[in-house]
Design an enzyme around this catalytic site. Structure first.
Site, PDB file in Angstrom:
ATOM      1  N   CYS A  39      16.486 -14.054   4.171  1.00 31.40           N
ATOM      2  CA  CYS A  39      17.185 -15.155   5.146  1.00 31.40           C
ATOM      3  C   CYS A  39      18.197 -14.081   5.796  1.00 31.40           C
ATOM      4  O   CYS A  39      18.502 -12.959   5.420  1.00 31.40           O
ATOM      5  CB  CYS A  39      17.524 -16.222   4.348  1.00 31.40           C
ATOM      6  SG  CYS A  39      18.646 -15.670   3.185  1.00 31.40           S
ATOM      7  N   HIS A  40      18.839 -14.727   6.834  1.00 32.15           N
ATOM      8  CA  HIS A  40      19.720 -14.264   7.758  1.00 32.15           C
ATOM      9  C   HIS A  40      21.058 -14.932   7.999  1.00 32.15           C
ATOM     10  O   HIS A  40      20.919 -16.073   7.778  1.00 32.15           O
ATOM     11  CB  HIS A  40      18.970 -13.798   9.080  1.00 32.15           C
ATOM     12  CG  HIS A  40      17.669 -13.157   9.041  1.00 32.15           C
ATOM     13  ND1 HIS A  40      17.743 -11.782   8.727  1.00 32.15           N
ATOM     14  CD2 HIS A  40      16.554 -13.576   9.309  1.00 32.15           C
ATOM     15  CE1 HIS A  40      16.275 -11.624   8.839  1.00 32.15           C
ATOM     16  NE2 HIS A  40      15.476 -12.603   9.026  1.00 32.15           N
ATOM     17  N   ARG A 131      17.281  -1.765   5.892  1.00 26.10           N
ATOM     18  CA  ARG A 131      16.110  -2.155   6.498  1.00 26.10           C
ATOM     19  C   ARG A 131      15.760  -1.252   7.571  1.00 26.10           C
ATOM     20  O   ARG A 131      16.403  -0.713   8.439  1.00 26.10           O
ATOM     21  CB  ARG A 131      16.322  -3.511   7.147  1.00 26.10           C
ATOM     22  CG  ARG A 131      14.842  -4.202   7.556  1.00 26.10           C
ATOM     23  CD  ARG A 131      15.424  -5.540   8.194  1.00 26.10           C
ATOM     24  NE  ARG A 131      14.209  -6.402   8.301  1.00 26.10           N
ATOM     25  CZ  ARG A 131      14.187  -7.470   9.047  1.00 26.10           C
ATOM     26  NH1 ARG A 131      15.316  -7.718   9.947  1.00 26.10           N
ATOM     27  NH2 ARG A 131      13.362  -8.186   9.074  1.00 26.10           N
ATOM     28  N   ARG A 137       9.225  -5.284  19.727  1.00 25.67           N
ATOM     29  CA  ARG A 137      10.017  -6.177  20.384  1.00 25.67           C
ATOM     30  C   ARG A 137      11.491  -6.362  19.779  1.00 25.67           C
ATOM     31  O   ARG A 137      12.262  -6.911  20.520  1.00 25.67           O
ATOM     32  CB  ARG A 137       9.104  -7.433  20.484  1.00 25.67           C
ATOM     33  CG  ARG A 137       8.946  -8.176  19.062  1.00 25.67           C
ATOM     34  CD  ARG A 137       8.325  -9.325  19.294  1.00 25.67           C
ATOM     35  NE  ARG A 137       7.745  -9.866  17.879  1.00 25.67           N
ATOM     36  CZ  ARG A 137       8.498 -10.484  16.826  1.00 25.67           C
ATOM     37  NH1 ARG A 137       9.922 -11.070  17.325  1.00 25.67           N
ATOM     38  NH2 ARG A 137       8.069 -10.646  15.816  1.00 25.67           N
ATOM     39  N   HIS A 188       7.342  -9.614   5.265  1.00 28.65           N
ATOM     40  CA  HIS A 188       6.074 -10.430   5.553  1.00 28.65           C
ATOM     41  C   HIS A 188       4.691 -10.243   5.457  1.00 28.65           C
ATOM     42  O   HIS A 188       3.804 -10.124   6.637  1.00 28.65           O
ATOM     43  CB  HIS A 188       6.608 -10.972   7.071  1.00 28.65           C
ATOM     44  CG  HIS A 188       8.067 -11.316   7.227  1.00 28.65           C
ATOM     45  ND1 HIS A 188       8.815 -11.913   6.316  1.00 28.65           N
ATOM     46  CD2 HIS A 188       8.981 -11.106   8.370  1.00 28.65           C
ATOM     47  CE1 HIS A 188      10.140 -12.246   6.831  1.00 28.65           C
ATOM     48  NE2 HIS A 188      10.179 -11.445   8.134  1.00 28.65           N
ATOM     49  N   ASP A 264      12.964 -17.131   5.157  1.00 30.75           N
ATOM     50  CA  ASP A 264      13.257 -16.262   6.508  1.00 30.75           C
ATOM     51  C   ASP A 264      14.201 -17.378   7.677  1.00 30.75           C
ATOM     52  O   ASP A 264      14.265 -17.243   8.871  1.00 30.75           O
ATOM     53  CB  ASP A 264      11.967 -16.097   7.454  1.00 30.75           C
ATOM     54  CG  ASP A 264      12.291 -15.214   8.467  1.00 30.75           C
ATOM     55  OD1 ASP A 264      13.043 -14.318   8.531  1.00 30.75           O
ATOM     56  OD2 ASP A 264      11.587 -15.354   9.681  1.00 30.75           O
ATOM     57  N   ASN A 269      13.212 -15.954  16.630  1.00 28.16           N
ATOM     58  CA  ASN A 269      11.995 -15.899  17.583  1.00 28.16           C
ATOM     59  C   ASN A 269      10.734 -16.546  17.682  1.00 28.16           C
ATOM     60  O   ASN A 269       9.606 -16.228  18.069  1.00 28.16           O
ATOM     61  CB  ASN A 269      11.723 -14.284  17.695  1.00 28.16           C
ATOM     62  CG  ASN A 269      12.905 -13.203  17.953  1.00 28.16           C
ATOM     63  OD1 ASN A 269      13.356 -13.610  19.067  1.00 28.16           O
ATOM     64  ND2 ASN A 269      13.109 -12.790  17.250  1.00 28.16           N
TER      65      ASN A 269
HETATM   66  O1  LIG Z   1       9.829 -11.552  13.569  1.00 34.12           O
HETATM   67  C1  LIG Z   1      10.714 -11.594  13.832  1.00 34.12           C
HETATM   68  O2  LIG Z   1      11.180 -11.787  15.083  1.00 34.12           O
HETATM   69  C2  LIG Z   1      11.912 -11.393  13.034  1.00 34.12           C
HETATM   70  C3  LIG Z   1      12.879 -11.003  13.572  1.00 34.12           C
HETATM   71  C4  LIG Z   1      13.948 -10.391  12.472  1.00 34.12           C
HETATM   72  C5  LIG Z   1      15.102  -9.650  13.022  1.00 34.12           C
HETATM   73  O3  LIG Z   1      15.682 -10.035  14.023  1.00 34.12           O
HETATM   74  O4  LIG Z   1      15.930  -9.287  12.168  1.00 34.12           O
HETATM   75  O5  LIG Z   1      13.813 -10.498  11.112  1.00 34.12           O
HETATM   76  C6  LIG Z   1      12.587 -11.033  10.679  1.00 34.12           C
HETATM   77  O6  LIG Z   1      12.629 -11.183   9.485  1.00 34.12           O
HETATM   78  C7  LIG Z   1      11.839 -11.285  11.632  1.00 34.12           C
END
Ligand SMILES: O=C(O)c1cc(C(=O)O)oc(=O)c1
Length: 311
Positions: A39-40, A131, A137, A188, A264, A269
């Site tokens: 998660c973020h 990471r 993108r 993922h 997640d 996005n």
């Molecule tokens: O597919 C994504 O847009 C995405 C973006 C980010 C990020 O911007 O870190 O992290 C994710 O796990 C997935």
């Protein structure tokens, strides 16, 4: 759940979908000590500005809001992964880790210029990995020799490397991934194209990659991102993203000791819909169909990787 998304001084990317307020209570009861392992946090931008080199500007998603979701869904802990919109500025991540009372660990993004002291400080805050992102993108290209140098420096700390890439890019990245000296965690599922057969050559290559590299783990997360046919985790749907299930289930059953799961949240996005995170948790028993597999996926594996002294 507390609060609604804010945007602070930044203007969101056009069409941005905000995270879902008021998620359902999952019907699936998570086992004790379950970890949301991906998660973020975003900002808040007023306090922790988004990076100038970012490819998108999100709505804010604060540590408090993440912790409220954790409690609502029934997770005990989080692994917070540095989001690309913050670049290599890990301040929002570190702040969230420090305010988690030991209930969160982190995965950071660093540059080769980082000092040993800065790495030690990240470690003290709870960072346990870096990471490396290859999704075009989301990030600009970083030379592989720089990444290998970083991997060599974090290995002695006992950290691992998280990699994010698209399935079509695996052949080209294979040798580089094979050279990484640490545990390697794939985000993922390496983004399979789920319109292709689960027993077809593309997904078989990913399974081969995991079979031949016993240091490689996979997050079986993000059905909401990978699904083409749905149905989405919305409107009470507790059997969502059926087209992704065979892929995730195959990984869970083939490599039960090397899989992780995460929400997640706040789902950067997404274009078509924003999932109800409670219904997303109800996806888990479709991919880990026994109590034993659920225990490994949600409790034993993430605790072994991120809280080894407590596991
Ligand atoms: O597919 C994504 O847009 C995405 C973006 C980010 C990020 O911007 O870190 O992290 C994710 O796990 C997935």
């Amino acid at each position: 759940m507390s609060g609604k998304p804010t945007t602070g001084p930044f203007e969101k990317t056009p069409g941005w979908l905000d995270w879902y307020t008021g998620p359902s209570k999952p019907q699936f009861q998570l086992p004790p000590n379950a970890v949301d392992a991906h998660c973020h946090v975003f900002g808040p931008g007023a306090q922790f500005p988004y990076a100038p080199e970012r490819k998108y500007t999100p709505c804010d998603a604060s540590a408090e809001q993440l912790f409220a979701l954790r409690d609502h869904l029934g997770f005990a802990k989080n692994v917070i992964v540095q989001a690309t919109c913050h670049g290599a500025d890990n301040r929002a991540l570190v702040d969230a880790l420090k305010r988690s009372n030991g209930k969160a660990k982190g995965v950071a993004t660093v540059k080769r210029s980082i000092s040993d002291q800065e790495l030690q400080d990240l470690h003290a805050a709870g960072v346990r990995g870096v990471r490396f992102n290859f999704v075009k993108r989301l990030v600009d290209f970083t030379p592989k020799d720089e990444l290998l140098e970083i991997a060599g420096r974090i290995a002695p700390l006992g950290w691992h490397v998280v990699i994010y890439f698209e399935a079509v890019d695996l052949p080209e990245l294979w040798d580089f991934f094979s050279a990484l000296p640490t545990t390697v965690v794939v985000d993922h599922m390496g983004r399979p194209d789920v319109t292709k057969p689960v027993d077809g050559p593309e997904f078989e290559l990913f399974l081969k990659f995991m079979r031949e590299h016993t240091n490689v783990w996979s997050k079986v997360s993000c059905p909401e991102r990978l699904s083409v046919a749905g149905p989405p985790a919305l409107n009470g749907e507790r059997n969502a993203y059926r087209d992704v299930v065979p892929f995730a289930r195959k990984i869970v059953e083939t490599f039960p000791d090397r899989v992780l799961w995460g929400t997640d949240w706040p789902h950067p996005n997404l274009k078509g819909h924003m999932p109800d995170d409670g219904l997303l948790v109800d996806y888990i028993p479709h991919i880990a169909v026994t109590k034993e597999l659920q225990q490994k996926l949600l409790v034993d594996n993430p605790n072994r990787l991120y809280w080894p002294n407590e596991a």
